[in-house]
Design a protein around this motif. Structure first.
Motif, PDB file in Angstrom:
ATOM      1  N   PHE A  76       0.767  -1.239   0.000  1.00  0.00           N
ATOM      2  CA  PHE A  76       0.000   0.000   0.000  1.00  0.00           C
ATOM      3  C   PHE A  76       0.806   1.302   0.000  1.00  0.00           C
ATOM      4  O   PHE A  76       0.362   2.277  -0.620  1.00  0.00           O
ATOM      5  N   PRO A  77       1.973   1.409   0.650  1.00  0.00           N
ATOM      6  CA  PRO A  77       2.716   2.681   0.575  1.00  0.00           C
ATOM      7  C   PRO A  77       3.014   3.163  -0.848  1.00  0.00           C
ATOM      8  O   PRO A  77       2.804   4.347  -1.143  1.00  0.00           O
ATOM      9  N   PRO A  78       3.485   2.302  -1.779  1.00  0.00           N
ATOM     10  CA  PRO A  78       3.691   2.824  -3.134  1.00  0.00           C
ATOM     11  C   PRO A  78       2.387   3.230  -3.809  1.00  0.00           C
ATOM     12  O   PRO A  78       2.373   4.144  -4.648  1.00  0.00           O
ATOM     13  N   MET A  79       1.288   2.577  -3.432  1.00  0.00           N
ATOM     14  CA  MET A  79      -0.008   2.981  -3.974  1.00  0.00           C
ATOM     15  C   MET A  79      -0.397   4.366  -3.453  1.00  0.00           C
ATOM     16  O   MET A  79      -0.894   5.215  -4.200  1.00  0.00           O
ATOM     17  N   VAL A  80      -0.157   4.593  -2.161  1.00  0.00           N
ATOM     18  CA  VAL A  80      -0.455   5.902  -1.571  1.00  0.00           C
ATOM     19  C   VAL A  80       0.347   6.992  -2.272  1.00  0.00           C
ATOM     20  O   VAL A  80      -0.181   8.049  -2.620  1.00  0.00           O
ATOM     21  N   ARG A  81       1.629   6.734  -2.479  1.00  0.00           N
ATOM     22  CA  ARG A  81       2.472   7.736  -3.148  1.00  0.00           C
ATOM     23  C   ARG A  81       1.993   8.000  -4.573  1.00  0.00           C
ATOM     24  O   ARG A  81       1.960   9.153  -5.019  1.00  0.00           O
ATOM     25  N   ALA A  82       1.609   6.944  -5.287  1.00  0.00           N
ATOM     26  CA  ALA A  82       1.131   7.113  -6.654  1.00  0.00           C
ATOM     27  C   ALA A  82      -0.140   7.961  -6.695  1.00  0.00           C
ATOM     28  O   ALA A  82      -0.291   8.848  -7.545  1.00  0.00           O
ATOM     29  N   VAL A  83      -1.063   7.705  -5.770  1.00  0.00           N
ATOM     30  CA  VAL A  83      -2.305   8.488  -5.707  1.00  0.00           C
ATOM     31  C   VAL A  83      -1.996   9.942  -5.334  1.00  0.00           C
ATOM     32  O   VAL A  83      -2.578  10.879  -5.897  1.00  0.00           O
ATOM     33  N   GLN A  84      -1.093  10.127  -4.402  1.00  0.00           N
ATOM     34  CA  GLN A  84      -0.750  11.485  -3.978  1.00  0.00           C
ATOM     35  C   GLN A  84      -0.147  12.290  -5.122  1.00  0.00           C
ATOM     36  O   GLN A  84      -0.499  13.454  -5.334  1.00  0.00           O
ATOM     37  N   ARG A  85       0.768  11.671  -5.862  1.00  0.00           N
ATOM     38  CA  ARG A  85       1.402  12.383  -6.981  1.00  0.00           C
ATOM     39  C   ARG A  85       0.408  12.674  -8.097  1.00  0.00           C
ATOM     40  O   ARG A  85       0.438  13.744  -8.703  1.00  0.00           O
ATOM     41  N   ALA A  86      -0.465  11.713  -8.373  1.00  0.00           N
ATOM     42  CA  ALA A  86      -1.477  11.937  -9.404  1.00  0.00           C
ATOM     43  C   ALA A  86      -2.455  13.032  -8.982  1.00  0.00           C
ATOM     44  O   ALA A  86      -2.889  13.844  -9.803  1.00  0.00           O
ATOM     45  N   GLY A 278      16.401 -13.099  -4.029  1.00  0.00           N
ATOM     46  CA  GLY A 278      15.305 -12.272  -4.519  1.00  0.00           C
ATOM     47  C   GLY A 278      14.075 -13.110  -4.810  1.00  0.00           C
ATOM     48  O   GLY A 278      14.172 -14.255  -5.268  1.00  0.00           O
ATOM     49  N   LEU A 279      12.910 -12.550  -4.513  1.00  0.00           N
ATOM     50  CA  LEU A 279      11.657 -13.300  -4.616  1.00  0.00           C
ATOM     51  C   LEU A 279      11.123 -13.312  -6.046  1.00  0.00           C
ATOM     52  O   LEU A 279      10.948 -12.260  -6.671  1.00  0.00           O
ATOM     53  N   THR A 280      10.854 -14.501  -6.561  1.00  0.00           N
ATOM     54  CA  THR A 280      10.123 -14.624  -7.823  1.00  0.00           C
ATOM     55  C   THR A 280       8.681 -14.205  -7.565  1.00  0.00           C
ATOM     56  O   THR A 280       8.036 -14.701  -6.638  1.00  0.00           O
ATOM     57  N   THR A 281       8.184 -13.290  -8.385  1.00  0.00           N
ATOM     58  CA  THR A 281       6.885 -12.700  -8.086  1.00  0.00           C
ATOM     59  C   THR A 281       6.262 -12.120  -9.345  1.00  0.00           C
ATOM     60  O   THR A 281       6.839 -12.211 -10.440  1.00  0.00           O
ATOM     61  N   VAL A 282       5.099 -11.521  -9.190  1.00  0.00           N
ATOM     62  CA  VAL A 282       4.405 -10.841 -10.283  1.00  0.00           C
ATOM     63  C   VAL A 282       4.340  -9.359  -9.945  1.00  0.00           C
ATOM     64  O   VAL A 282       3.845  -8.981  -8.877  1.00  0.00           O
ATOM     65  N   SER A 283       4.861  -8.527 -10.832  1.00  0.00           N
ATOM     66  CA  SER A 283       4.929  -7.095 -10.538  1.00  0.00           C
ATOM     67  C   SER A 283       3.576  -6.423 -10.737  1.00  0.00           C
ATOM     68  O   SER A 283       2.820  -6.756 -11.650  1.00  0.00           O
ATOM     69  N   ALA A 284       3.262  -5.480  -9.863  1.00  0.00           N
ATOM     70  CA  ALA A 284       2.036  -4.679  -9.971  1.00  0.00           C
ATOM     71  C   ALA A 284       2.400  -3.279 -10.453  1.00  0.00           C
ATOM     72  O   ALA A 284       3.351  -2.687  -9.957  1.00  0.00           O
ATOM     73  N   PRO A 285       1.670  -2.725 -11.409  1.00  0.00           N
ATOM     74  CA  PRO A 285       1.968  -1.384 -11.933  1.00  0.00           C
ATOM     75  C   PRO A 285       1.411  -0.295 -11.007  1.00  0.00           C
ATOM     76  O   PRO A 285       0.413   0.364 -11.309  1.00  0.00           O
ATOM     77  N   PHE A 286       2.080  -0.089  -9.853  1.00  0.00           N
ATOM     78  CA  PHE A 286       1.559   0.822  -8.838  1.00  0.00           C
ATOM     79  C   PHE A 286       1.283   2.227  -9.371  1.00  0.00           C
ATOM     80  O   PHE A 286       0.239   2.817  -9.092  1.00  0.00           O
ATOM     81  N   VAL A 287       2.240   2.772 -10.106  1.00  0.00           N
ATOM     82  CA  VAL A 287       2.095   4.147 -10.601  1.00  0.00           C
ATOM     83  C   VAL A 287       0.870   4.269 -11.490  1.00  0.00           C
ATOM     84  O   VAL A 287       0.064   5.199 -11.351  1.00  0.00           O
ATOM     85  N   GLY A 313      -0.152  -7.506 -14.705  1.00  0.00           N
ATOM     86  CA  GLY A 313       1.099  -7.745 -14.013  1.00  0.00           C
ATOM     87  C   GLY A 313       2.092  -8.465 -14.919  1.00  0.00           C
ATOM     88  O   GLY A 313       1.712  -9.050 -15.940  1.00  0.00           O
ATOM     89  N   GLU A 314       3.368  -8.457 -14.517  1.00  0.00           N
ATOM     90  CA  GLU A 314       4.424  -9.108 -15.293  1.00  0.00           C
ATOM     91  C   GLU A 314       5.222 -10.033 -14.381  1.00  0.00           C
ATOM     92  O   GLU A 314       5.547  -9.677 -13.238  1.00  0.00           O
TER      93      GLU A 314
END
Length: 327
Positions: A76-86, A278-287, A313-314
């Motif tokens: 959630f923190p990167p989501m908060v930052r993305a919303v704030q900047r937008a 490093g964790l194998t994962t699926v990236s979320a496009p937060f921005v 996601g990728e």
């Protein structure tokens, strides 16, 4: 010093004070070139718009509400930052509220902040659909990370990436996989589970389902014991935080990742990129999630009707997956 007002800016630019006022309060009604001139002159003269006065004139507060279910989860923190900047691009501020994974708090907080904001961005809400719709009636609202019929939404479809991860594990020899499900009322948890189930149906692969578990580190540590008992050689965790907890729990039991078991997370938060391996994962496009949510909310506030946006996601293959250990 003489106080700078909209009249000062109007005099300096040779335009009407009402045009200056609209440049701040209703930018959609002013030419972009004129608004840029107004903003540049305001900065030069040291002018800051009075939100309280503007609210009396326009009926708007210049504030957007942002609700998240758990600010301690690293999603959630990167989501908060993305919303704030937008939001800054729309000359709006953000009021952040955290419902602490509680439906009761979520409903109460939404009721309390509604009068204080022009609109709401609700991320991963836990409320049942009928109650959520009732709470959002009469106020511009956008839902993120959950599709709700009748409400504009921004969602991330991880189906393709998760199935690519499953195919990758299959290629490494894994034939018994575990699906470690997320929170019971999580729309994202159900969508991720559906993607894995669909992939396994036509294949000779055993799928063991564990959970549901909360999206917490300690929940992942608990799930590690269930994973060992299941006999699965690889597991899909609901998110990266749970995956990190699972790896810690496996380590407590004397197992190494990926030598003994492979783990896949979801979201690609900072934790996933900094842990070892490093964790194998699926990236979320937060921005993009944050930007689309705020842009959609702005359209709603100005009377338009945006449609749901679906992002993707990728897959990020790192060090927590490996070939199955042969007995």
């Amino acid at each position: 010093m003489r106080r700078v007002t909209i009249y000062s800016i109007a005099d300096a630019l040779g335009i009407s004070a009402s045009t200056v006022s609209r440049a701040f309060s209703r930018p959609d009604l002013v030419k972009a070139s004129v608004r840029e001139e107004v903003l540049a002159k305001a900065q030069e003269l040291g002018y800051s718009p009075n939100r309280a006065a503007r609210g009396l004139a326009t009926g708007r507060t210049g504030v957007l509400g942002l609700l998240v279910p758990d600010i301690t989860n690293p999603f959630f923190p990167p989501m908060v930052r993305a919303v704030q900047r937008a939001s800054a691009h729309h000359d709006a501020e953000v009021l952040l509220i955290d419902s602490e994974r509680s439906e009761t708090m979520e409903e109460d907080l939404l009721r309390r902040i509604r009068p204080q904001v022009d609109g709401l961005v609700i991320v991963s809400p836990r409320l049942p659909t009928s109650r959520l719709r009732a709470m959002l009636t009469g106020i511009p609202s956008v839902v993120v990370n959950r599709a709700v019929r009748g409400l504009p939404s921004v969602v991330c479809d991880n189906t393709r990436a998760l199935q690519q991860a499953a195919e990758h594990l299959h290629g490494l020899g894994h034939r018994r996989l575990a699906l470690v499900r997320g929170p019971r009322r999580s729309w994202a948890a159900e969508q991720r589970a559906k993607a894995i189930r669909e992939w396994t149906r036509p294949r000779e692969v055993d799928l063991v389902e564990l959970g549901p578990f909360e999206a917490q580190f300690e929940a992942g540590r608990t799930a590690a014991g269930d994973l060992v008992d299941s006999g699965a050689t690889a597991a899909f965790a609901f998110d990266d935080l749970m995956a990190a907890g699972m790896i810690a729990g496996l380590n407590d039991r004397g197992e190494q990742v990926p030598a003994d078991r492979s783990i896949v997370g979801c979201d690609d938060v900072l934790l996933a990129r900094t842990m070892t391996p490093g964790l194998t994962t699926v990236s979320a496009p937060f921005v993009d999630l944050g930007r689309h949510a705020v842009d959609m909310l702005h359209l709603l506030i100005t009377g338009a009707k945006p449609s749901t946006v679906t992002l993707h996601g990728e897959l990020e293959v790192r060090g927590t997956v490996g070939a199955v250990r042969r007995q």
